[in-house]
Design an enzyme around this catalytic site. Structure first.
Site, PDB file in Angstrom:
ATOM      1  N   ASP A 226       6.334  12.987  -3.963  1.00  0.00           N
ATOM      2  CA  ASP A 226       6.629  11.667  -2.895  1.00  0.00           C
ATOM      3  C   ASP A 226       5.561  11.385  -2.194  1.00  0.00           C
ATOM      4  O   ASP A 226       4.798  12.302  -1.670  1.00  0.00           O
ATOM      5  CB  ASP A 226       7.759  12.316  -1.922  1.00  0.00           C
ATOM      6  N   LEU A 227       5.172  10.178  -2.249  1.00  0.00           N
ATOM      7  CA  LEU A 227       3.948   9.820  -1.373  1.00  0.00           C
ATOM      8  C   LEU A 227       4.400   9.769   0.078  1.00  0.00           C
ATOM      9  O   LEU A 227       5.258   9.352   0.289  1.00  0.00           O
ATOM     10  CB  LEU A 227       3.541   8.211  -2.029  1.00  0.00           C
TER      11      LEU A 227
ATOM     12  N   ASP B 177       8.405   5.306  -4.468  1.00  0.00           N
ATOM     13  CA  ASP B 177       7.249   5.862  -4.175  1.00  0.00           C
ATOM     14  C   ASP B 177       7.349   7.347  -4.706  1.00  0.00           C
ATOM     15  O   ASP B 177       6.975   8.393  -4.113  1.00  0.00           O
ATOM     16  CB  ASP B 177       6.736   5.837  -2.704  1.00  0.00           C
TER      17      ASP B 177
END
Lengths: 192, 391
Positions: B262-263, B305
């Protein structure tokens, strides 16, 4: 109508008038440049609007365009060869034209060519009735018959009648020129 | 009129010869109306009607033949040639019809080849046949087939045949240059050649259509499995690959590891520099993942993202940890878009199929998600393993 007919018109426009003309016609009709798939079915109305759009694009009359289309078709080698199966001389060819509709169906059941009937009105004078689901077929056949007269090496006067339903043929000289070669065994090259 | 001159429906095949006709045929018996004589008179008619007509006399010699058959046999063919000089009866070598009289006292010939047609006597074995297959001596690949009709021995014997090329038509036409005029009008040869040519054109068009459709199908399939922005696999493609990996591992196949990335701070990039900057960052992430994974691994974007890596095959925890740290380090490198510095990081959760017995996709995905959240809770920019004390 089988896409083959529409595709032939598309190829005629591309080959004789250039790819750009075809692209303009295609965009007038909202078609992708790839155009028609020969083996798929299309609405009959689409063929009519294709012809109309081509006439507008080229600024030519429908009669002129369809006659040229006929000549173009009959001079494509694979089509020319299939037509030459119709007889060993031009008279024979004319007399077997009535079989053309069924012959075409035998090869490709979906191909609905117009029904043709030939009558003789005097020595060397014929009238070909053309009844099909597309008005203008007679004009296309006038072009085809002219190209085939050249192919068989005969001199003939061929005119589509005003009604657009028939073609008159006056055979002037059966041995006018050398007929083009037709050997039964030569496999057809290229595509329709 | 003899029985042999009637067809199966009992119709006469020949008109009765004139009473005063003088037969000139071989084996004409005196005191009877000569069938052979009548045939000889009708021969031009037969040859005109049947260009593949063949008349073999009682001595197994060619008595008459149609013009196309003459063309097929070539210049050298002469009336009076022996039948076996040009033909054998049957289709292929080894499948030829042998004369059964060879060893019997009935056979008068000492050096008999035992071929049907070698002598007039052997021709009687054709009597009850309706049709015949012949092979050309000079062109063994070409077979002929046709009707056969035996003439009565009282008339001197012999046979009449009306032949055709059957399935060898196109070969014959090609090798001998036959034309339309070589075929009887009633023969379907022209239709067959026409059909063959037309069909091959239609087949060509169909093949081209199939090729175009297949290309379009492959393209559609590719689009259906690809994330258009990053050109990584999409969620659907990842789920397909994961299901396969899970069922493989469950059946004792290769194990695998699943890494969820996960960004971090991505929303901030989007909000402060715009969607174009966000898209640019996502494409940079995709490039990093593509460059980091091993051959055979699979990278996918499964959410805005959110990314997944499927690491196939056995892989040690420390190797995965090193890989995750390399990815985080590269994610944290500043990315510049239109003069703006875009800073992100990543929180990573990892599950190993070997920790499950047997592995279950839903459970593994939930665990990977939970591990990713614990990485976020631990301050982001780090990696956490599910079901492990090695965090």
């Amino acid at each position: 109508m089988l896409g083959l007919i529409n595709r032939s018109i598309q190829n005629f426009l591309t080959d004789t008038h250039g790819a750009e003309v075809w692209h303009h016609v295609a965009s007038r009709l909202g078609l992708p440049p790839a155009g028609f798939e020969p083996m798929l079915q299309y609405d009959d109305a689409q063929t009519l609007s294709l012809i109309e759009a081509a006439c507008t694009e080229l600024g030519r009359s429908c009669t002129d365009l369809l006659e040229d289309l006929g000549t173009y078709l009959a001079t494509r080698e694979p089509v020319r060869r299939l037509l030459r199966y119709g007889g060993c001389d031009y008279t024979d060819f004319l007399n077997t034209l009535e079989d053309l509709h069924d012959r075409a169906r035998m090869a490709l059941a979906d191909l609905d060519l117009p029904e043709l009937s030939l009558s003789t009105s005097g020595a060397g004078e014929y009238r070909l009735m053309v009844v099909g689901n597309l008005s203008g077929w007679a004009t296309v056949f006038a072009g085809i018959l002219r190209a085939m007269a050249d192919d068989y090496g005969v001199l003939a006067l061929i005119e589509p009648e005003e009604t657009g339903e028939s073609v008159t043929i006056r055979l002037l000289d059966s041995y006018h020129a050398q007929a083009r070669n037709f050997a039964l065994s030569r496999a057809a090259e290229g595509s329709l | 009129m003899t029985d042999a001159m009637r067809d199966t429906q009992g119709r006469d095949l020949l008109p009765p010869p004139p009473k005063n006709s003088v037969g000139s045929g071989v084996g004409m018996s005196s005191g009877r109306t000569s069938l052979t004589g009548a045939l000889a008179q009708a021969e031009p008619l037969f040859c005109a009607l049947m260009p593949m007509f063949l008349w073999i006399d009682g001595q197994a010699r060619i008595r008459a033949l149609g013009r196309t058959l003459k063309k097929v046999l070539g210049e050298g063919v002469l009336i009076g040639d022996t039948f076996t000089r040009h033909f054998s009866v049957g289709r292929r070598e080894g499948d030829l019809l042998r004369c059964p009289d060879g060893l019997s006292p009935q056979c008068e010939f000492e050096n008999c080849s035992h071929q049907i047609g070698a002598c007039g006597f052997s021709l009687r074995h054709l009597r009850d046949r309706r049709s015949i297959h012949l092979t050309l001596q000079t062109r063994p690949k070409i077979g002929l087939r046709g009707d056969v009709l035996s003439l009565p021995t009282t008339e001197g014997g012999g046979v009449l045949m009306n032949l055709s090329f059957g399935i060898y038509l196109s070969e014959v036409v090609a090798t001998l240059g036959l034309t339309e005029r070589d075929f009887a009008a009633a023969d379907l040869a022209m239709e067959m050649l026409y059909l063959q040519e037309a069909k091959s054109l239609v087949m060509g068009e169909l093949r081209a259509l199939t090729a175009r459709l297949d290309q379009a199908r492959q393209e559609a399939e590719r689009l259906a499995l690809t994330d258009p922005l990053t050109r990584l696999s999409n969620r659907r493609a990842m789920e397909q690959a994961l299901s396969q990996a899970v069922s493989g591992a469950a059946q004792g196949g290769a194990p695998f590891a699943l890494m969820q990335i996960d960004l971090d701070h991505f929303k901030r990039v989007n909000d402060s520099h715009g969607h174009a900057a966000g898209d640019y960052v996502l494409q940079s992430v995709a490039r990093i993942l593509r460059e980091t994974v091993r051959h055979g691994d699979m990278a996918g974007r499964v959410g805005g993202d959110e990314f997944l890596l499927l690491l196939r095959g056995p892989i040690e925890r420390h190797a995965v940890k090193a890989l995750a740290r390399r990815i985080i380090a590269r994610l944290e490198e500043p990315k510049w878009f239109s003069g703006h510095e875009c800073l992100i990081s990543g929180s990573i959760g990892v599950v190993f199929s070997g920790d499950y017995g047997p592995p279950d996709l839903e459970v593994m995905q939930a665990d990977a998600d939970a591990a990713t959240y614990s990485a976020k809770d631990a301050g982001r920019g780090c990696v956490r393993f599910a079901r492990s004390t090695d965090n």
